[in-house]
Design a protein around this motif. Structure first.
Motif, PDB file in Angstrom:
ATOM      1  N   VAL A  78       0.860  -1.197   0.000  1.00  0.00           N
ATOM      2  CA  VAL A  78       0.000   0.000   0.000  1.00  0.00           C
ATOM      3  C   VAL A  78       0.889   1.236   0.000  1.00  0.00           C
ATOM      4  CG1 VAL A  78      -1.696   1.336   1.321  1.00  0.00           C
ATOM      5  CG2 VAL A  78      -1.990  -1.129   1.079  1.00  0.00           C
ATOM      6  N   GLN A  79       1.947   1.213   0.798  1.00  0.00           N
ATOM      7  CA  GLN A  79       2.890   2.340   0.828  1.00  0.00           C
ATOM      8  C   GLN A  79       3.419   2.661  -0.563  1.00  0.00           C
ATOM      9  OE1 GLN A  79       5.792   0.855   3.564  1.00  0.00           O
ATOM     10  NE2 GLN A  79       4.987   2.024   5.294  1.00  0.00           N
ATOM     11  N   SER A  80       3.783   1.624  -1.307  1.00  0.00           N
ATOM     12  CA  SER A  80       4.418   1.839  -2.607  1.00  0.00           C
ATOM     13  C   SER A  80       3.398   2.148  -3.701  1.00  0.00           C
ATOM     14  CB  SER A  80       5.215   0.597  -3.004  1.00  0.00           C
ATOM     15  OG  SER A  80       4.316  -0.438  -3.354  1.00  0.00           O
ATOM     16  N   ARG A 137       1.372  -0.072  -4.950  1.00  0.00           N
ATOM     17  CA  ARG A 137       1.111  -1.288  -5.729  1.00  0.00           C
ATOM     18  C   ARG A 137      -0.350  -1.730  -5.538  1.00  0.00           C
ATOM     19  NH1 ARG A 137       3.597  -6.760  -3.902  1.00  0.00           N
ATOM     20  NH2 ARG A 137       2.447  -8.153  -5.285  1.00  0.00           N
ATOM     21  N   PHE A 138      -0.913  -1.486  -4.345  1.00  0.00           N
ATOM     22  CA  PHE A 138      -2.325  -1.776  -4.077  1.00  0.00           C
ATOM     23  C   PHE A 138      -3.061  -0.466  -3.819  1.00  0.00           C
ATOM     24  CE2 PHE A 138       0.067  -5.364  -1.971  1.00  0.00           C
ATOM     25  CZ  PHE A 138      -0.054  -6.229  -3.055  1.00  0.00           C
ATOM     26  N   ASP A 139      -4.335  -0.396  -4.242  1.00  0.00           N
ATOM     27  CA  ASP A 139      -5.130   0.813  -4.019  1.00  0.00           C
ATOM     28  C   ASP A 139      -5.709   0.847  -2.614  1.00  0.00           C
ATOM     29  OD1 ASP A 139      -4.913   1.603  -6.809  1.00  0.00           O
ATOM     30  OD2 ASP A 139      -6.268  -0.080  -7.214  1.00  0.00           O
ATOM     31  N   ILE A 140      -5.972  -0.335  -2.075  1.00  0.00           N
ATOM     32  CA  ILE A 140      -6.583  -0.448  -0.749  1.00  0.00           C
ATOM     33  C   ILE A 140      -5.964  -1.648  -0.034  1.00  0.00           C
ATOM     34  CG2 ILE A 140      -8.718  -1.143   0.475  1.00  0.00           C
ATOM     35  CD1 ILE A 140     -10.330   0.483  -1.492  1.00  0.00           C
ATOM     36  N   GLY A 141      -5.754  -1.499   1.285  1.00  0.00           N
ATOM     37  CA  GLY A 141      -5.375  -2.635   2.120  1.00  0.00           C
ATOM     38  C   GLY A 141      -6.404  -2.755   3.224  1.00  0.00           C
ATOM     39  N   ILE A 142      -6.989  -3.939   3.373  1.00  0.00           N
ATOM     40  CA  ILE A 142      -7.910  -4.150   4.507  1.00  0.00           C
ATOM     41  C   ILE A 142      -7.521  -5.480   5.130  1.00  0.00           C
ATOM     42  CG2 ILE A 142      -9.780  -5.113   3.028  1.00  0.00           C
ATOM     43  CD1 ILE A 142     -11.746  -3.765   5.116  1.00  0.00           C
ATOM     44  N   ALA A 143      -7.047  -5.433   6.373  1.00  0.00           N
ATOM     45  CA  ALA A 143      -6.480  -6.642   6.974  1.00  0.00           C
ATOM     46  C   ALA A 143      -6.391  -6.486   8.491  1.00  0.00           C
ATOM     47  CB  ALA A 143      -5.091  -6.889   6.394  1.00  0.00           C
ATOM     48  N   GLY A 144      -7.482  -6.037   9.099  1.00  0.00           N
ATOM     49  CA  GLY A 144      -7.417  -5.797  10.545  1.00  0.00           C
ATOM     50  C   GLY A 144      -6.205  -4.950  10.871  1.00  0.00           C
ATOM     51  N   MET A 145      -5.954  -3.942  10.017  1.00  0.00           N
ATOM     52  CA  MET A 145      -4.723  -3.165  10.164  1.00  0.00           C
ATOM     53  C   MET A 145      -4.902  -2.059  11.200  1.00  0.00           C
ATOM     54  SD  MET A 145      -2.407  -1.139   7.384  1.00  0.00           S
ATOM     55  CE  MET A 145      -2.437  -2.461   6.179  1.00  0.00           C
ATOM     56  N   ILE A 169      -4.391   1.294  13.096  1.00  0.00           N
ATOM     57  CA  ILE A 169      -4.003   2.667  12.764  1.00  0.00           C
ATOM     58  C   ILE A 169      -2.914   3.073  13.754  1.00  0.00           C
ATOM     59  CG2 ILE A 169      -4.797   5.057  12.617  1.00  0.00           C
ATOM     60  CD1 ILE A 169      -7.664   3.909  12.175  1.00  0.00           C
ATOM     61  N   THR A 170      -1.723   3.341  13.249  1.00  0.00           N
ATOM     62  CA  THR A 170      -0.644   3.802  14.137  1.00  0.00           C
ATOM     63  C   THR A 170      -0.055   5.084  13.557  1.00  0.00           C
ATOM     64  OG1 THR A 170       1.187   2.680  12.990  1.00  0.00           O
ATOM     65  CG2 THR A 170       0.010   1.398  14.667  1.00  0.00           C
ATOM     66  N   GLU A 171       0.558   5.875  14.436  1.00  0.00           N
ATOM     67  CA  GLU A 171       1.172   7.121  13.975  1.00  0.00           C
ATOM     68  C   GLU A 171       2.268   6.836  12.965  1.00  0.00           C
ATOM     69  OE1 GLU A 171       2.584   9.894  16.974  1.00  0.00           O
ATOM     70  OE2 GLU A 171       0.619   9.673  17.981  1.00  0.00           O
ATOM     71  N   ALA A 172       3.063   5.806  13.250  1.00  0.00           N
ATOM     72  CA  ALA A 172       4.178   5.490  12.351  1.00  0.00           C
ATOM     73  C   ALA A 172       3.666   5.134  10.956  1.00  0.00           C
ATOM     74  CB  ALA A 172       5.001   4.348  12.931  1.00  0.00           C
ATOM     75  N   ARG A 173       2.653   4.274  10.876  1.00  0.00           N
ATOM     76  CA  ARG A 173       2.116   3.897   9.558  1.00  0.00           C
ATOM     77  C   ARG A 173       1.468   5.098   8.873  1.00  0.00           C
ATOM     78  NH1 ARG A 173      -0.593  -1.716  11.636  1.00  0.00           N
ATOM     79  NH2 ARG A 173       1.331  -2.936  11.645  1.00  0.00           N
ATOM     80  N   ALA A 174       0.813   5.956   9.666  1.00  0.00           N
ATOM     81  CA  ALA A 174       0.114   7.104   9.083  1.00  0.00           C
ATOM     82  C   ALA A 174       1.069   8.108   8.449  1.00  0.00           C
ATOM     83  CB  ALA A 174      -0.758   7.779  10.140  1.00  0.00           C
ATOM     84  N   GLU A 175       2.367   7.955   8.702  1.00  0.00           N
ATOM     85  CA  GLU A 175       3.336   8.830   8.024  1.00  0.00           C
ATOM     86  C   GLU A 175       3.463   8.453   6.559  1.00  0.00           C
ATOM     87  OE1 GLU A 175       7.025   8.744  10.188  1.00  0.00           O
ATOM     88  OE2 GLU A 175       6.059   9.623  11.957  1.00  0.00           O
ATOM     89  N   THR A 176       3.230   7.178   6.247  1.00  0.00           N
ATOM     90  CA  THR A 176       3.453   6.745   4.854  1.00  0.00           C
ATOM     91  C   THR A 176       2.203   6.208   4.165  1.00  0.00           C
ATOM     92  OG1 THR A 176       4.174   4.599   5.710  1.00  0.00           O
ATOM     93  CG2 THR A 176       5.889   6.199   5.187  1.00  0.00           C
ATOM     94  N   ILE A 177       1.105   6.004   4.917  1.00  0.00           N
ATOM     95  CA  ILE A 177      -0.151   5.593   4.276  1.00  0.00           C
ATOM     96  C   ILE A 177      -1.306   6.381   4.880  1.00  0.00           C
ATOM     97  CG2 ILE A 177       0.535   3.237   3.633  1.00  0.00           C
ATOM     98  CD1 ILE A 177      -0.558   2.110   6.031  1.00  0.00           C
ATOM     99  N   ILE A 223      -8.937   1.111   7.226  1.00  0.00           N
ATOM    100  CA  ILE A 223      -8.639   0.670   5.865  1.00  0.00           C
ATOM    101  C   ILE A 223      -7.490   1.541   5.364  1.00  0.00           C
ATOM    102  CG2 ILE A 223      -9.593   0.433   3.527  1.00  0.00           C
ATOM    103  CD1 ILE A 223     -12.398   0.265   4.976  1.00  0.00           C
ATOM    104  N   ALA A 224      -6.511   0.925   4.697  1.00  0.00           N
ATOM    105  CA  ALA A 224      -5.297   1.645   4.301  1.00  0.00           C
ATOM    106  C   ALA A 224      -5.305   2.007   2.817  1.00  0.00           C
ATOM    107  CB  ALA A 224      -4.080   0.781   4.613  1.00  0.00           C
ATOM    108  N   PHE A 225      -4.712   3.151   2.504  1.00  0.00           N
ATOM    109  CA  PHE A 225      -4.598   3.648   1.124  1.00  0.00           C
ATOM    110  C   PHE A 225      -3.218   4.258   0.923  1.00  0.00           C
ATOM    111  CE2 PHE A 225      -8.763   4.369   2.912  1.00  0.00           C
ATOM    112  CZ  PHE A 225      -9.666   3.951   1.943  1.00  0.00           C
ATOM    113  N   PRO A 226      -2.736   4.289  -0.316  1.00  0.00           N
ATOM    114  CA  PRO A 226      -1.517   5.057  -0.562  1.00  0.00           C
ATOM    115  C   PRO A 226      -1.783   6.522  -0.209  1.00  0.00           C
ATOM    116  CG  PRO A 226      -2.081   3.709  -2.484  1.00  0.00           C
ATOM    117  CD  PRO A 226      -3.239   3.627  -1.538  1.00  0.00           C
ATOM    118  N   LYS A 227      -0.770   7.232   0.218  1.00  0.00           N
ATOM    119  CA  LYS A 227      -0.899   8.653   0.596  1.00  0.00           C
ATOM    120  C   LYS A 227      -1.585   9.454  -0.504  1.00  0.00           C
ATOM    121  CE  LYS A 227       0.769  10.176   4.554  1.00  0.00           C
ATOM    122  NZ  LYS A 227      -0.300  10.576   5.458  1.00  0.00           N
ATOM    123  N   GLY A 228      -2.589  10.230  -0.107  1.00  0.00           N
ATOM    124  CA  GLY A 228      -3.249  11.119  -1.054  1.00  0.00           C
ATOM    125  C   GLY A 228      -4.255  10.438  -1.967  1.00  0.00           C
TER     126      GLY A 228
END
Ligand code: GLN
Length: 254
Positions: free
Chosen positions: A84-86, A88-96, A98-106, A214-219
């Motif tokens: 998701v960061q890169s 390569r995927f538009d959406i990530g859903i995996a009981g992920m 939400i953390t501050e560290a991840r929110a810096e890149t997704i 639910i995770a997405f690439p930034k922006g």
């Protein structure tokens, strides 16, 4: 209920994705990355061989409501975050979580599930009663997850063993090759009550409150329409129905 505003947002989102794909492609389905095994959020139903779970039903309902097509791919959890960061995927859903560290890149959607971390031990364990008893013990968890991070930060004196899939850790715990497993409360409880066959149980308090998003690439242009759809599914009780299907009761009130 659908409103014109959210439909318009979706058209814009779909257009942006088509542009992003380049090469004159008109439109492609939204690629959703999910986990290979995280009961009851996403897992293979062994009778049918199908991928099922709360997250799977939820993302289908969201896509339906927001009006986009999805294509689901599965991989180990740490690959989802990276993919998701890169972009390569538009959406990530995996009981992920939400953390501050991840929110810096997704980017994350609004939270959709309240979770936390808890310790599991064998049913006949007498010495490990809480996280205070982990020193020198072999504690299993999963690579790239919040529980791996928690163990390495808070329990440097434990022997942390991280597996690509959490089921391997549960199997090693049952077989006596691990002394404990630290993992997400809903997953530990669901596993202990079913596949665990009465061989494992939880001990101690919930160690860290967490929320899934639910995770997405930034922006990503999909964040707003997904949040709109999530709100609508909560308002019209679809969300509660899914919650009841997978957890046995509606979502707890705030
Ligand atoms: N909630 C945990 C995390 O985000 C683990 C999720 C999972 O294994 N699918 O790190």
């Amino acid at each position: 209920m659908r409103n014109a505003g959210s439909s318009l947002a979706v058209l814009v989102a779909a257009g942006a994705i088509a542009l992003g794909a380049g090469c004159g492609e008109r439109e492609r389905p939204v690629t959703v990355a999910t986990d290979t095994g995280f009961v009851p959020f996403e897992f293979i139903d062994t009778r049918t061989g199908e991928l099922v779970g709360f997250d799977i039903d939820l993302i289908r309902a969201i896509a339906d409501r927001a009006g986009f097509e999805i294509r689901i791919v599965t991989l180990d959890f740490d690959g989802i975050v990276a993919g998701v960061q890169s972009g390569r995927f538009d959406i990530g859903i995996a009981g992920m979580t939400i953390t501050e560290a991840r929110a810096e890149t997704i980017d994350f959607s609004d939270p959709y599930y309240d979770a936390g971390l808890i310790l599991a031990v064998r049913a006949d364990e007498t010495e490990i009663r809480s996280e205070a008893d982990l020193a020198g013990r072999r504690v299993g968890t999963r690579t790239g997850t919040t529980s791996e991070d928690y163990l390495r930060r808070r329990h440097p004196d434990a022997q942390v063993v991280a597996f690509p899939g959490i089921v391997e850790a549960y199997m090693d715990l049952r077989a006596g090759r691990l002394d404990a497993v630290l993992y997400d409360v809903p997953n530990v409880r669901y596993y202990a009550a079913r596949e665990g066959g009465g061989e494992i149980r939880t001990v101690g308090d919930v160690l860290q409150g967490e929320q899934y998003g639910i995770a997405f690439p930034k922006g990503s242009p999909l964040v707003a329409p997904v949040n709109d759809a999530l709100r609508e599914l909560r308002a019209d009780s679809t969300f509660d129905r899914l919650h009841e299907t997978w957890f046995g009761d509606p979502e707890p009130e705030e």
